[in-house]
Design a protein around this motif. Structure first.
Motif: not given
Lengths: 615, 293
Positions: A94, A138, B165, B169-171, B176, B184, B198, B227, B230-231, B234, B236
């Motif tokens: 998460e 990712e 890439e 492409p990552y959260f 946090l 979260q 997603t 992609k 998607r973030f 979001d 969060r």
């Protein structure tokens, strides 16, 4: 030759988590995988991740369910590790942004699953595996971890001491599918196998075409025993024409199974009077096939799974993916009609023997995920327990291989302590064909490079052996093609070593496998090109299928009792006095040896006393 | 014979260095291999013809290493039809019964691994998800356009992966919760907002269909922009991160290149509204710029 501290073989959930963990520990880690990571079959997992996240739930309850589900063949230290670590590993996902389904209060959603005493299956629609795989990839990209994708690992470079327990793994040999190059990969600290399932041993399976059990077979031939191979899970709800999986989540949300007469047979014929459709998977699969065998199946083949009463809104919210799968692969819109379903091979409870830290009996060789057997699942895996296994044990193996101090394992590996040799009854010779002769298609016995050889020498020697093997396969101008051999084995396994097993059929399967092994001596690769040669790739995989099919069948023949997913016609009861033990099969340089070790039922605070498993 | 399998390859360079005796033996071996192969194909073709229903495939062939396949060509395969048979099933049948060198990527067979995007009768589709019965004959199967062909139906995916890439492409978040067991929170509405984005399986059908991507090699392309969407969408990740993502997307080869032709949306096997996502990001970028104006 390439060189890294840690080499991970396979890039599904377990491999990715292992690589990230090794990286966390500061290791130079690389993944070698025959598929690009996002193509891995973890992506096909639908249902969810069991994790005791809520106040009313506890890891102890999860462990109890898991031990009961395993039919008391899981080792308690492994099962308890899974249940204790799963909550924080699930929340870690998460924190990495995974798109879980959400409750009204914004927390991750959980739902009921078969065999669970609490609705603890944490999910992302009916595509939890896809979300997990992509989230983890990712994180791999974020960390810049090196991936050698479309490299097929063909053998392990292991030293050649007499006893496997004295051997060390120094690396791997891999074949670059794009160019045909064969190269060595030296692993300074360790090799982690995370090669996933072996469903291609059967012809009706939810597994991908790539799931040929490569890691299990490679480790086996290098000296690591295969454990509990007879325990194959047949998922009760797969689409009849393709084997595509329909998640247990459908039943978790309230889906109902009907026979041809429209009877809700799970209750009406007393298969599971309490839990009905949500009994453990082995129970439901046997019930469905019994219905078919007694003439109450539809078209003598399948039963119906109906979810229309759940209503379109709820189905789209929680199970949308199922509508697409059923429409695309069976031509049935489940909002209008019940889905045809039948049992299909789904999961291997057995695999590479490891302890709860992912280590095998060979120094420097680890395994995690479906290819490993710690054993978390024993005789039967609960739905929702595979994905936590990937992240919990992937992480532990990654940490361990990278040199992190781990608590001493309670599970032993290899022939140490309290083990027992078994009599092996077989109607045919087993193992390597022409043992002792120079076998062309040998897939990776321990490399013989002399006692003083360095790790790099061993890897180099293994590379040369592999080049010879592959050159010979490509030079051979005629013979039999792998597709024919593979099909014979798959058909025989589905006919003889399926949900219901009888002694004579098991022996027939061993004969068929032997015949296939002999045919494999004459295998040839029609495609002579070095560029993207999938003909060669599949020929090498077929060798693995042969070893694994033999392991499954031998285990099934030896275990003369009915436990978990393993049903025997001649032995209709679980026989705890004799069989609270694991079956292990050692390659023994081509002459397989069967032996047993006791199951560990003593947990941290309690002992899991075997009880009658009713649902 | 129903297929046009290449003749056995004569390797001239090695033939020079071996003895005449060996050459003769090799020649015999090759002839024998060819006879066996022909016999096998004849049997398979006979079997195919005896079925009521066969499908005619025309499949693109190319292998830079095999002289007969260096010049791209189409091979004909006749595959016996079974109810529910897909393009992938037909290709596998042809490979296993006619020509083991027929090469294509595939794995899961259920539209989730994204390996088998192909150009079927002139449109990008997943082989495993395309029913033969929905297609006109002969079924023409080619590798994805606008990508380099490695062999037969296999294309080089590196460029596609590079673009994916290139968008971080990552959260990423700065908020946090402290506890390793504290999640979260995310509203159901926000999860719903990013849900379709997603679902991408990285098959690259969209990229292959896009005229802009074909003309501008640096264009991020629909999948990579999706992609990023998607973030960016979001909740969060937080506002600061969204700014950063919009800056990446506003670059010269980013969202503004899209000319809303909808070809990506049409071919997406997961029904992701790619063009809409790109348009929404354009609107967000404008709003964002107005703020600082």
């Amino acid at each position: 030759m390439y060189e890294h501290d840690v080499i991970v073989v396979g890039a599904g959930g377990a491999g990715l988590r292992a690589a990230i963990a090794a990286h966390e520990e500061g290791a130079d880690v690389a993944i070698v995988s025959k598929l690009h990571p996002v193509r891995s079959h973890t992506g096909a997992a639908e249902g969810g991740i069991n994790a005791a996240l809520r106040e009313a739930d506890s890891w102890e309850d999860h462990a109890y369910d898991t031990m009961k589900g395993s039919d008391y063949l899981a080792d308690a230290p492994a099962a308890e590790t899974l249940c204790k670590d799963s909550p924080k590993e699930t929340i870690k996902l998460e924190h990495w942004g995974m798109a879980f389904s959400r409750d009204d209060d914004g927390r991750v959603s959980q739902r009921p699953f078969g065999g669970l005493s609490f609705p603890r299956t944490t999910y992302a629609g009916a595509e939890t595996g896809h979300q997990l795989l992509h989230t983890m990839y990712e994180q791999l990209v974020k960390r810049g971890i090196k991936v050698y994708d479309e490299w097929h690992v063909t053998r392990l470079a292991v030293s050649d001491e007499e006893r496997p327990e004295d051997r060390t793994c120094h690396g791997i040999v891999a074949y670059d599918v794009q160019t045909g190059k064969i190269e060595g990969f030296r692993a300074r600290n360790g090799v982690i196998l995370a090669t996933g399932g072996l469903g291609q041993v059967y012809d009706h399976t939810t597994n991908a075409v790539a799931n040929t059990g490569d890691g299990v077979a490679m480790a086996y031939r290098a000296g690591v025993p295969m454990e509990d191979m007879e325990f194959i899970q047949f998922h009760p709800t797969t689409l009849p024409s393709t084997g595509v999986l329909i998640t247990e989540g459908v039943r978790g949300e309230g889906g109902i199974l009907y026979n041809e007469n429209g009877e809700r047979f799970m209750f009406e014929y007393g298969y599971a009077n309490n839990l009905g459709e949500l009994a453990s998977r082995d129970v439901v699969s046997r019930a469905e096939l019994t219905e078919v065998n007694e003439g109450r199946g539809i078209e003598d083949e399948y039963v119906h799974l109906d979810m229309r009463h759940l209503g379109e809104e709820r189905i789209i919210d929680r199970l949308e993916n199922i509508i697409h799968l059923s429409e695309d692969f069976e031509g049935v819109n489940p909002l209008d009609a019940p889905m045809p379903v039948k049992p299909g091979q789904h999961y291997a409870m057995g695999g590479v023997e490891t302890d709860e830290n992912g280590e095998t009996c060979i120094t420097g060789l680890y395994a995690a995920g479906e290819c490993a057997c710690a054993s978390v699942h024993g005789g039967n895996r609960l739905g929702g327990n595979a994905l936590p296994e990937l992240i919990v044990f992937g992480k532990r193996a990654g940490h361990h291989a990278a040199g992190k101090d781990m608590e001493t394992a309670k599970i032993t590996t290899g022939k140490v302590g309290d083990y027992e040799e078994a009599e092996l009854e077989s109607p045919v010779q087993l193992g390597e064909v022409g043992i002792g002769e120079d076998v062309v298609a040998d897939g990776g016995a321990a490399a013989d490079a002399g006692a003083s050889a360095s790790g790099a020498d061993l890897v180099q020697r293994a590379v040369e052996d592999e080049r010879e093997t592959i050159d010979a396969l490509l030079e051979k101008e005629d013979g039999i093609q792998h597709a024919e051999i593979r099909e014979r084995v798959q058909k025989s396994m589905t006919r003889n070593v399926n949900v219901f097993r009888e002694e004579e059929a098991l022996k027939d399967a061993l004969r068929d496998i032997r015949e296939a092994r002999e045919l494999y001596q004459d295998v040839y690769v029609g495609d002579k090109s070095r560029t993207f040669n999938t003909d060669l790739l599949q020929t090498l995989e077929t060798r693995n299928i042969l070893d694994i099919a033999e392991g499954i069948t031998l285990g099934a023949l030896a275990r003369n009792e009915f436990r978990g997913a393993h049903w025997r016609k001649e032995y209709q009861e679980r026989r705890d006095e004799e069989w609270l033990k694991h079956t292990l099969l050692s390659w023994n340089d081509g002459e397989p040896e069967l032996w047993y070790k006791p199951v560990i039922l003593e947990g941290e605070n309690k002992t899991y006393e075997p009880k009658v498993r009713s649902y | 014979m129903s297929t046009q399998v290449p003749e056995q390859v004569e390797d001239e360079s090695s033939a020079e260095s071996v003895s005449p005796g060996k050459q003769k033996r090799d020649q015999k071996k090759r002839e024998r291999a060819q006879r066996i192969q022909e016999q096998r194909e004849a049997e398979a073709a006979e079997k195919a013809r005896s079925e009521d229903d066969t499908y005619h495939l025309k499949v693109f062939r190319y292998d830079p290493e095999v002289p007969e396949k260096q010049e791209p060509r189409f091979d004909d395969f006749y595959v016996p039809y079974k109810q529910g048979m897909t393009v992938l099933d037909a290709l596998m049948w042809a490979r296993d019964h006619y020509d083991s060198s027929l090469t294509f990527r595939h794995s899961c067979r259920q539209a989730i691994c994204g390996s088998d995007a192909l150009f079927v009768n002139g449109s990008q589709r997943l082989g495993c998800k395309t029913q033969l019965s929905d297609l006109a004959e002969p079924v023409r199967i080619e590798p994805l356009p606008h990508a380099d062909v490695v062999k037969d139906l296999v294309v080089d995916m590196e460029h596609f992966y590079d673009q994916m890439e290139a968008v971080e492409p990552y959260f990423q978040t700065n908020s946090l919760p402290d506890g390793e067991l504290d999640e979260q929170r995310q509203t159901r509405e926000n999860r719903e907002k990013v849900k379709m984005s997603t679902r991408c399986i990285w098959c690259s059908a969209c990229m292959s269909s896009c005229n802009i991507a074909a003309g501008d090699n640096e264009y991020l392309g629909p999948a990579a922009i999706n992609k990023a969407y998607r973030f960016a969408m979001d909740e969060r990740e937080g506002e600061d991160m969204k700014q950063r993502r919009l800056e990446i997307l506003e670059q010269e080869h980013g969202v503004w290149r899209c000319q809303t032709q909808f070809s990506c949306t049409e071919v997406c096997p997961k029904d992701i509204p790619l063009t809409e996502h790109i348009q929404e990001l354009k609107r967000e970028a404008i709003k964002n710029n107005l703020k600082f104006w």
